[in-house]
Scaffold this active site. Structure first.
Site, PDB file in Angstrom:
ATOM      1  N   CYS A   8      -4.063  12.424  12.831  1.00  0.00           N
ATOM      2  CA  CYS A   8      -4.817  11.161  12.854  1.00  0.00           C
ATOM      3  C   CYS A   8      -4.561  10.553  14.235  1.00  0.00           C
ATOM      4  O   CYS A   8      -3.914  11.162  15.082  1.00  0.00           O
ATOM      5  CB  CYS A   8      -4.341  10.238  11.738  1.00  0.00           C
ATOM      6  SG  CYS A   8      -2.734   9.546  12.069  1.00  0.00           S
ATOM      7  N   ARG A  66      -8.287  -0.464   5.442  1.00  0.00           N
ATOM      8  CA  ARG A  66      -7.481   0.555   4.752  1.00  0.00           C
ATOM      9  C   ARG A  66      -6.176  -0.038   4.247  1.00  0.00           C
ATOM     10  O   ARG A  66      -5.592   0.460   3.307  1.00  0.00           O
ATOM     11  CB  ARG A  66      -7.146   1.708   5.710  1.00  0.00           C
ATOM     12  CG  ARG A  66      -8.330   2.513   6.136  1.00  0.00           C
ATOM     13  CD  ARG A  66      -7.906   3.740   6.889  1.00  0.00           C
ATOM     14  NE  ARG A  66      -6.850   4.440   6.151  1.00  0.00           N
ATOM     15  CZ  ARG A  66      -6.200   5.495   6.667  1.00  0.00           C
ATOM     16  NH1 ARG A  66      -6.481   5.910   7.875  1.00  0.00           N
ATOM     17  NH2 ARG A  66      -5.276   6.109   5.975  1.00  0.00           N
ATOM     18  N   ARG A  81       0.944  14.504  12.778  1.00  0.00           N
ATOM     19  CA  ARG A  81       1.296  14.245  11.374  1.00  0.00           C
ATOM     20  C   ARG A  81       1.482  15.566  10.585  1.00  0.00           C
ATOM     21  O   ARG A  81       0.790  15.834   9.622  1.00  0.00           O
ATOM     22  CB  ARG A  81       0.240  13.379  10.689  1.00  0.00           C
ATOM     23  CG  ARG A  81      -0.159  12.128  11.421  1.00  0.00           C
ATOM     24  CD  ARG A  81       0.912  11.068  11.481  1.00  0.00           C
ATOM     25  NE  ARG A  81       1.295  10.485  10.211  1.00  0.00           N
ATOM     26  CZ  ARG A  81       0.710   9.429   9.665  1.00  0.00           C
ATOM     27  NH1 ARG A  81      -0.309   8.910  10.249  1.00  0.00           N
ATOM     28  NH2 ARG A  81       1.142   8.934   8.530  1.00  0.00           N
ATOM     29  N   ASP A 131       5.552   0.608  11.944  1.00  0.00           N
ATOM     30  CA  ASP A 131       4.302  -0.025  11.489  1.00  0.00           C
ATOM     31  C   ASP A 131       4.176  -1.468  11.956  1.00  0.00           C
ATOM     32  O   ASP A 131       3.134  -2.084  11.763  1.00  0.00           O
ATOM     33  CB  ASP A 131       4.207   0.010   9.954  1.00  0.00           C
ATOM     34  CG  ASP A 131       3.974   1.423   9.465  1.00  0.00           C
ATOM     35  OD1 ASP A 131       4.092   1.662   8.259  1.00  0.00           O
ATOM     36  OD2 ASP A 131       3.705   2.295  10.314  1.00  0.00           O
ATOM     37  N   LYS A 155       0.856  -1.196   0.000  1.00  0.00           N
ATOM     38  CA  LYS A 155       0.000   0.000   0.000  1.00  0.00           C
ATOM     39  C   LYS A 155       0.892   1.246   0.000  1.00  0.00           C
ATOM     40  O   LYS A 155       0.649   2.180  -0.766  1.00  0.00           O
ATOM     41  CB  LYS A 155      -0.868  -0.007   1.262  1.00  0.00           C
ATOM     42  CG  LYS A 155      -1.447   1.338   1.655  1.00  0.00           C
ATOM     43  CD  LYS A 155      -2.266   1.285   2.901  1.00  0.00           C
ATOM     44  CE  LYS A 155      -1.483   1.486   4.171  1.00  0.00           C
ATOM     45  NZ  LYS A 155      -1.127   2.861   4.525  1.00  0.00           N
ATOM     46  N   ASN A 156       1.944   1.232   0.804  1.00  0.00           N
ATOM     47  CA  ASN A 156       2.774   2.432   0.977  1.00  0.00           C
ATOM     48  C   ASN A 156       3.755   2.659  -0.162  1.00  0.00           C
ATOM     49  O   ASN A 156       4.432   3.681  -0.191  1.00  0.00           O
ATOM     50  CB  ASN A 156       3.498   2.387   2.326  1.00  0.00           C
ATOM     51  CG  ASN A 156       2.510   2.572   3.470  1.00  0.00           C
ATOM     52  OD1 ASN A 156       1.343   2.886   3.243  1.00  0.00           O
ATOM     53  ND2 ASN A 156       2.965   2.363   4.687  1.00  0.00           N
TER      54      ASN A 156
HETATM   55  C1  EPZ Z   1       4.716   6.913   6.168  1.00  0.00           C
HETATM   56  O1  EPZ Z   1       3.968   7.939   6.779  1.00  0.00           O
HETATM   57  C2  EPZ Z   1       3.786   5.707   6.132  1.00  0.00           C
HETATM   58  N1  EPZ Z   1       2.603   6.015   5.324  1.00  0.00           N
HETATM   59  C3  EPZ Z   1       3.372   5.351   7.554  1.00  0.00           C
HETATM   60  O2  EPZ Z   1       2.582   4.164   7.475  1.00  0.00           O
HETATM   61  C4  EPZ Z   1       4.628   5.022   8.356  1.00  0.00           C
HETATM   62  O3  EPZ Z   1       4.266   4.743   9.687  1.00  0.00           O
HETATM   63  C5  EPZ Z   1       5.574   6.231   8.313  1.00  0.00           C
HETATM   64  O4  EPZ Z   1       5.868   6.563   6.941  1.00  0.00           O
HETATM   65  C6  EPZ Z   1       6.890   5.948   9.018  1.00  0.00           C
HETATM   66  O5  EPZ Z   1       7.523   4.851   8.433  1.00  0.00           O
HETATM   67  C7  EPZ Z   1       2.686   5.943   3.979  1.00  0.00           C
HETATM   68  O6  EPZ Z   1       3.735   5.624   3.431  1.00  0.00           O
HETATM   69  C8  EPZ Z   1       1.439   6.251   3.213  1.00  0.00           C
HETATM   70  P1  EPZ Z   1       6.947  10.240   8.121  1.00  0.00           P
HETATM   71  P2  EPZ Z   1       4.565   9.461   6.774  1.00  0.00           P
HETATM   72  O7  EPZ Z   1       6.819  11.495   7.342  1.00  0.00           O
HETATM   73  O8  EPZ Z   1       5.240   9.713   5.490  1.00  0.00           O
HETATM   74  C9  EPZ Z   1       7.156  13.513  11.496  1.00  0.00           C
HETATM   75  C10 EPZ Z   1       0.706   2.835   7.819  1.00  0.00           C
HETATM   76  O9  EPZ Z   1       0.341   2.271   8.842  1.00  0.00           O
HETATM   77  N2  EPZ Z   1       6.990  14.476  10.387  1.00  0.00           N
HETATM   78  O10 EPZ Z   1       8.131   9.349   7.864  1.00  0.00           O
HETATM   79  O11 EPZ Z   1       3.477  10.373   7.201  1.00  0.00           O
HETATM   80  C11 EPZ Z   1       5.918  12.649  11.688  1.00  0.00           C
HETATM   81  O12 EPZ Z   1       4.965  13.304  12.501  1.00  0.00           O
HETATM   82  C12 EPZ Z   1       1.207   4.261   7.891  1.00  0.00           C
HETATM   83  O13 EPZ Z   1       0.731   2.315   6.681  1.00  0.00           O
HETATM   84  C13 EPZ Z   1       7.139  15.833  10.660  1.00  0.00           C
HETATM   85  O14 EPZ Z   1       7.402  16.235  11.798  1.00  0.00           O
HETATM   86  O15 EPZ Z   1       5.636   9.357   7.939  1.00  0.00           O
HETATM   87  C14 EPZ Z   1       6.483  11.418  12.340  1.00  0.00           C
HETATM   88  O16 EPZ Z   1       6.640  11.675  13.714  1.00  0.00           O
HETATM   89  C15 EPZ Z   1       1.017   4.868   9.260  1.00  0.00           C
HETATM   90  N3  EPZ Z   1       6.995  16.722   9.641  1.00  0.00           N
HETATM   91  C16 EPZ Z   1       7.863  11.289  11.691  1.00  0.00           C
HETATM   92  O17 EPZ Z   1       8.169  12.582  11.141  1.00  0.00           O
HETATM   93  C17 EPZ Z   1       6.715  16.318   8.359  1.00  0.00           C
HETATM   94  O18 EPZ Z   1       6.616  17.183   7.464  1.00  0.00           O
HETATM   95  C18 EPZ Z   1       7.909  10.283  10.561  1.00  0.00           C
HETATM   96  O19 EPZ Z   1       6.856  10.600   9.690  1.00  0.00           O
HETATM   97  C19 EPZ Z   1       6.552  14.937   8.113  1.00  0.00           C
HETATM   98  C20 EPZ Z   1       6.698  14.037   9.135  1.00  0.00           C
END
Ligand code: EPZ
Length: 419
Positions: free
Chosen positions: A118, A400, A123, A308, A22-23
């Site tokens: 969420c 999802r 996020r 995850d 999915k990701n």
């Molecule tokens: C991706 O989310 C995945 N989703 C998430 O999977 C996964 O948990 C996450 O990466 C971490 O591996 C998809 O790929 C669609 P991040 P993403 O940006 O991109 C902070 C699932 O269950 N952050 O790597 O949103 C954020 O809050 C989902 O399939 C900022 O501060 O994750 C988090 O604490 C859940 N500012 C950390 O970084 C930003 O602009 C990592 O988030 C972006 C992120």
């Protein structure tokens, strides 16, 4: 509201085939805006994918989902393109924010709803916007929307992410695709799903190289009429079933359509806990551990232990001898499954971002509630090992991200049904 009913403590055995990721599919769908025609194979037919396709239709692309073959065909004939990603679509599927990079790159403007938080955290998207601004985009936030503009197009530059973000790395890649000159992205996320996106962009003609955590991408001028891409397998779905097998597969449970090299780290963790694992080129066979050893884990960006899989591992560690610790170092609030697991008898305490799990504890079935995608699947695992019956509410979270979860488990002798 649908529920899942699971009859517990049944042995699992048999075969499970893993769906596409999915990701990986979500950013590749966003990247298809940059193509003329893309045929994407091995797509998991889960809710988030349909929502992303709905968003592409809204933008003006022509899409066709061939369900029985897990294929999505996308055509972009450049007519009546609407560079808008509305709140109603982005609020339920935050990966919708990934169209920002593609729209900006190709159409030099975009209006994308802020995804909002969420269950697992606020996020934010500040790292996404940081990168786009560096590439020359003018960004304004108003009425819950991101207004982005690049009148004369984006310009390649050097960008070093202050912290590692999967989504921000993907959005920056999509934006840099048509930026003038070369863009160097440092401190990138390097999840397998990002490498799959890079593979897709290379088929679109991009000149991209990845070394360590640095990605360099140069302006794409090549015109690729039609590209075909087979999405990588879902390593989180795989990890979930690996943990289920470690808990319950008295005889063998074989998981196929995978590449074990990609989940080396997770396999080592399960071996440390006691799982008996045999590997082949595209499958693994797991047998239940004789006894479960306690361990300490911190969730980290790839190739570290994935956040995850944190909830799923926690269920396994409720069966380990002694005290285990899981530190959730990626998201600020990803322990929503803990109160539900405690209602099933788990002994877990949370102390500053660390779950302290005392085992082994007998889990008993209960009526529980899913809160986010991965928490909900941890309740399925707990239901599978718990005594008696577990009822899981709000299973739309599961739908999802897990394709055919019930049928895959039923084929391995689990007693699970949806009502
Ligand atoms: C991706 O989310 C995945 N989703 C998430 O999977 C996964 O948990 C996450 O990466 C971490 O591996 C998809 O790929 C669609 P991040 P993403 O940006 O991109 C902070 C699932 O269950 N952050 O790597 O949103 C954020 O809050 C989902 O399939 C900022 O501060 O994750 C988090 O604490 C859940 N500012 C950390 O970084 C930003 O602009 C990592 O988030 C972006 C992120």
């Amino acid at each position: 509201m649908q529920k899942l009913i699971i009859k517990g403590s049944r042995e699992l055995s048999g075969k499970i085939s893993i769906s596409g990721s999915k990701n990986a599919t979500l950013p590749i769908l966003a990247a298809s805006i940059l193509s003329n025609q893309a045929i994407i194979k091995n797509v998991p037919l889960v809710k988030d994918i349909f929502t992303m396709v709905e968003l592409l239709n809204f933008i003006g692309l022509k899409t066709k989902i061939i369900k029985k073959k897990n294929i999505i065909e996308i055509k972009n004939n450049e007519k009546n393109i609407n560079t808008l990603a509305p709140y109603k679509l982005v609020k339920t599927m935050r990966a919708g924010v990934l169209v920002l990079g593609s729209l900006l790159s190709k159409y030099r403007k975009a209006k994308v709803s802020l995804p909002g938080g969420c269950a697992i955290g606020t996020r934010p998207v500040d790292l996404h916007l940081f990168a786009l601004k560096k590439l020359g985009a003018k960004i304004k936030i108003k009425d819950g929307y991101i207004f982005a503009q690049a009148k004369n197009g984006l310009k390649g530059t050097k960008i070093k992410f202050p912290s590692i973000s999967v989504g921000a790395t993907e959005n920056a890649l999509l934006a840099a695709f048509k930026a003038k000159g070369r863009t160097i992205l440092k401190n990138c996320a390097i999840e397998p799903e990002i490498k799959d996106l890079i593979k897709f962009l290379k088929k679109l003609g991009a000149d991209i190289s990845l070394k360590g955590r640095t990605i360099s991408i140069s302006e794409n001028i090549a015109k690729r009429p039609k590209i075909i891409h087979h999405v990588i397998f879902d390593r989180i779905e795989l990890g979930t079933y690996m943990i289920a097998s470690t808990l319950l597969a008295k005889k063998n449970l074989t998981i196929c359509k995978i590449d074990p090299k990609i989940i080396k780290n997770e396999l080592n963790v399960l071996k440390k806990i006691g799982a008996q694992i045999k590997q082949k080129k595209d499958s693994i066979t797991i047998k239940k551990a004789k006894k479960f050893k306690n361990i300490n884990i911190i969730t980290k960006p790839y190739p570290g232990f994935p956040t995850d899989l944190q909830a799923q591992l926690m269920v396994l560690l409720t069966q380990a001898n002694g005290i285990s610790r899981i530190k959730e170092d990626i998201f600020e609030n990803r322990f929503m499954h803990v109160p539900e697991l405690k209602r099933m008898g788990a002994q877990i305490e949370i102390k500053d971002k660390t779950a302290i799990i005392k085992g082994p504890t007998k889990l008993t079935g209960a009526e529980v509630m899913a809160t986010d995608l991965r928490a909900s699947v941890s309740l399925v695992l707990a239901g599978l090992i718990g005594e008696n019956r577990t009822i899981i509410n709000r299973i739309y979270h599961l739908d999802r991200g897990y394709e055919n979860l019930e049928s895959k488990l039923k084929k391995c002798r689990a007693k699970i049904k949806r009502i």
